[in-house]
Design a protein around this motif. Structure first.
Motif, PDB file in Angstrom:
ATOM      1  N   PRO A  43       0.821  -1.220   0.000  1.00 49.42           N
ATOM      2  CA  PRO A  43       0.000   0.000   0.000  1.00 49.42           C
ATOM      3  C   PRO A  43       0.851   1.265   0.000  1.00 49.42           C
ATOM      4  N   GLY A  44       0.492   2.185  -0.886  1.00 49.72           N
ATOM      5  CA  GLY A  44       1.186   3.469  -0.973  1.00 49.72           C
ATOM      6  C   GLY A  44       2.474   3.437  -1.775  1.00 49.72           C
ATOM      7  N   GLN A  45       2.891   2.260  -2.198  1.00 45.38           N
ATOM      8  CA  GLN A  45       4.156   2.144  -2.924  1.00 45.38           C
ATOM      9  C   GLN A  45       3.917   1.940  -4.420  1.00 45.38           C
ATOM     10  N   GLU A  46       4.960   2.135  -5.201  1.00 45.63           N
ATOM     11  CA  GLU A  46       4.858   1.961  -6.651  1.00 45.63           C
ATOM     12  C   GLU A  46       4.367   0.561  -6.986  1.00 45.63           C
ATOM     13  N   ASN A  47       3.514   0.506  -7.995  1.00 41.06           N
ATOM     14  CA  ASN A  47       2.877  -0.709  -8.505  1.00 41.06           C
ATOM     15  C   ASN A  47       1.744  -1.238  -7.624  1.00 41.06           C
ATOM     16  N   ALA A  48       1.439  -0.569  -6.527  1.00 43.11           N
ATOM     17  CA  ALA A  48       0.284  -0.971  -5.720  1.00 43.11           C
ATOM     18  C   ALA A  48      -0.979  -0.691  -6.526  1.00 43.11           C
ATOM     19  N   ARG A  49      -1.955  -1.593  -6.415  1.00 44.78           N
ATOM     20  CA  ARG A  49      -3.210  -1.449  -7.137  1.00 44.78           C
ATOM     21  C   ARG A  49      -4.372  -1.514  -6.156  1.00 44.78           C
ATOM     22  N   SER A  50      -5.382  -0.688  -6.410  1.00 47.19           N
ATOM     23  CA  SER A  50      -6.572  -0.638  -5.567  1.00 47.19           C
ATOM     24  C   SER A  50      -7.795  -0.472  -6.448  1.00 47.19           C
ATOM     25  N   LYS A  51      -8.930  -0.939  -5.941  1.00 50.23           N
ATOM     26  CA  LYS A  51     -10.207  -0.760  -6.644  1.00 50.23           C
ATOM     27  C   LYS A  51     -10.983   0.336  -5.941  1.00 50.23           C
ATOM     28  N   LEU A  52     -11.429   1.331  -6.710  1.00 49.27           N
ATOM     29  CA  LEU A  52     -12.236   2.425  -6.190  1.00 49.27           C
ATOM     30  C   LEU A  52     -13.613   2.355  -6.827  1.00 49.27           C
ATOM     31  N   LYS A  53     -14.649   2.625  -6.032  1.00 47.08           N
ATOM     32  CA  LYS A  53     -16.019   2.650  -6.539  1.00 47.08           C
ATOM     33  C   LYS A  53     -16.624   4.016  -6.271  1.00 47.08           C
ATOM     34  N   TYR A  54     -17.376   4.507  -7.271  1.00 44.27           N
ATOM     35  CA  TYR A  54     -18.033   5.808  -7.199  1.00 44.27           C
ATOM     36  C   TYR A  54     -19.464   5.697  -7.711  1.00 44.27           C
ATOM     37  N   LYS A  55     -20.293   6.599  -7.244  1.00 40.49           N
ATOM     38  CA  LYS A  55     -21.641   6.781  -7.780  1.00 40.49           C
ATOM     39  C   LYS A  55     -21.644   8.166  -8.407  1.00 40.49           C
ATOM     40  N   GLY A  57     -24.008  10.415 -10.581  1.00 35.09           N
ATOM     41  CA  GLY A  57     -25.359  10.492 -11.114  1.00 35.09           C
ATOM     42  C   GLY A  57     -26.042   9.155 -10.895  1.00 35.09           C
ATOM     43  N   LYS A  58     -26.528   8.552 -11.967  1.00 33.30           N
ATOM     44  CA  LYS A  58     -27.191   7.253 -11.872  1.00 33.30           C
ATOM     45  C   LYS A  58     -26.233   6.096 -12.144  1.00 33.30           C
ATOM     46  N   ARG A  59     -24.984   6.438 -12.470  1.00 30.13           N
ATOM     47  CA  ARG A  59     -24.023   5.398 -12.852  1.00 30.13           C
ATOM     48  C   ARG A  59     -23.123   4.999 -11.690  1.00 30.13           C
ATOM     49  N   ASP A  60     -22.894   3.694 -11.584  1.00 30.82           N
ATOM     50  CA  ASP A  60     -21.890   3.167 -10.670  1.00 30.82           C
ATOM     51  C   ASP A  60     -20.622   2.975 -11.481  1.00 30.82           C
ATOM     52  N   ILE A  61     -19.513   3.492 -10.973  1.00 32.07           N
ATOM     53  CA  ILE A  61     -18.242   3.415 -11.693  1.00 32.07           C
ATOM     54  C   ILE A  61     -17.217   2.722 -10.815  1.00 32.07           C
ATOM     55  N   GLU A  62     -16.542   1.752 -11.402  1.00 30.95           N
ATOM     56  CA  GLU A  62     -15.422   1.093 -10.743  1.00 30.95           C
ATOM     57  C   GLU A  62     -14.173   1.402 -11.534  1.00 30.95           C
ATOM     58  N   MET A  63     -13.076   1.622 -10.825  1.00 32.46           N
ATOM     59  CA  MET A  63     -11.806   1.857 -11.515  1.00 32.46           C
ATOM     60  C   MET A  63     -10.677   1.236 -10.721  1.00 32.46           C
ATOM     61  N   ILE A  64      -9.631   0.904 -11.431  1.00 37.05           N
ATOM     62  CA  ILE A  64      -8.424   0.383 -10.803  1.00 37.05           C
ATOM     63  C   ILE A  64      -7.397   1.499 -10.777  1.00 37.05           C
ATOM     64  N   GLU A  65      -6.928   1.811  -9.579  1.00 40.77           N
ATOM     65  CA  GLU A  65      -5.888   2.816  -9.392  1.00 40.77           C
ATOM     66  C   GLU A  65      -4.547   2.089  -9.272  1.00 40.77           C
ATOM     67  N   THR A  66      -3.562   2.569 -10.007  1.00 41.52           N
ATOM     68  CA  THR A  66      -2.207   2.044  -9.915  1.00 41.52           C
ATOM     69  C   THR A  66      -1.269   3.192  -9.572  1.00 41.52           C
ATOM     70  N   ILE A  67      -0.434   2.985  -8.562  1.00 42.97           N
ATOM     71  CA  ILE A  67       0.581   3.986  -8.236  1.00 42.97           C
ATOM     72  C   ILE A  67       1.765   3.728  -9.163  1.00 42.97           C
ATOM     73  N   GLU A  68       1.998   4.643 -10.089  1.00 42.10           N
ATOM     74  CA  GLU A  68       3.083   4.475 -11.056  1.00 42.10           C
ATOM     75  C   GLU A  68       4.408   5.006 -10.510  1.00 42.10           C
ATOM     76  N   ILE A  69       4.362   6.180  -9.895  1.00 36.14           N
ATOM     77  CA  ILE A  69       5.556   6.784  -9.307  1.00 36.14           C
ATOM     78  C   ILE A  69       5.153   7.403  -7.977  1.00 36.14           C
ATOM     79  N   ASN A  70       5.883   7.064  -6.926  1.00 36.53           N
ATOM     80  CA  ASN A  70       5.659   7.696  -5.634  1.00 36.53           C
ATOM     81  C   ASN A  70       6.980   8.311  -5.193  1.00 36.53           C
ATOM     82  N   ASN A  71       7.104   9.592  -5.455  1.00 39.55           N
ATOM     83  CA  ASN A  71       8.272  10.349  -5.042  1.00 39.55           C
ATOM     84  C   ASN A  71       7.805  11.485  -4.114  1.00 39.55           C
TER      85      ASN A  71
END
Length: 150
Positions: A43-55, A57-71
């Motif tokens: 967690p918090g380091q480069e290449n870490a991946r997380s799933k985020l969910k948002y609402k 409007g009427k749409r549910d959105i899922e996305m994958i967040e990847t930390i590419e560079i943490n400086n």
């Protein structure tokens, strides 16, 4: 589509970073945020991946967040992969006078399908959404103002 937004936050850089990195704070400055789940990597380091969910409007959105560079505390590069949308966000945090922090967010969106049409016809909506999150983060970080109270 590429664009850049910036905002001054009246807090020291270390405090800004601490509030931004804590995913428990997302609900207070990212309207529509539902959940965060760590998937892989440290967690918090480069290449870490997380799933985020948002609402949104009427749409549910899922996305994958990847930390590419943490400086941090100077630079954080994140990518977000969702259905028909890929976003790379390069965040820079500069110390400025009076113990304040300048947050610069360089964004690149690559869209497909219907979202490509939306991005072409309404590029301002992407820019407006980015700046709204930045303003909402500033209000939360400086004053504890939460979008949950809107």
């Amino acid at each position: 589509m590429k664009y850049s937004k910036e905002i001054i936050i009246d807090l020291p850089r270390e405090e800004v970073i601490a509030k931004m990195e804590d995913h428990k704070n997302f609900k207070h400055w990212q309207k529509g945020f539902i959940s965060y789940r760590h998937l892989s990597g440290s967690p918090g380091q480069e290449n870490a991946r997380s799933k985020l969910k948002y609402k949104m409007g009427k749409r549910d959105i899922e996305m994958i967040e990847t930390i590419e560079i943490n400086n941090l505390p100077k630079k954080l590069v994140l990518s977000y992969d969702a259905k028909s949308v890929f976003n790379r966000q390069k965040n820079y945090f500069e110390e400025v006078e009076n113990n304040s922090t300048k947050w610069i967010s360089d964004n690149e969106f690559v869209c497909a399908g219907f979202m490509k049409i939306i991005a072409f016809l309404m590029p301002g909506s992407f820019k407006d959404q980015t700046y709204k999150y930045m303003k909402d983060f500033k209000a939360f970080a400086e004053n504890g103002t939460s979008v949950l109270n809107e």
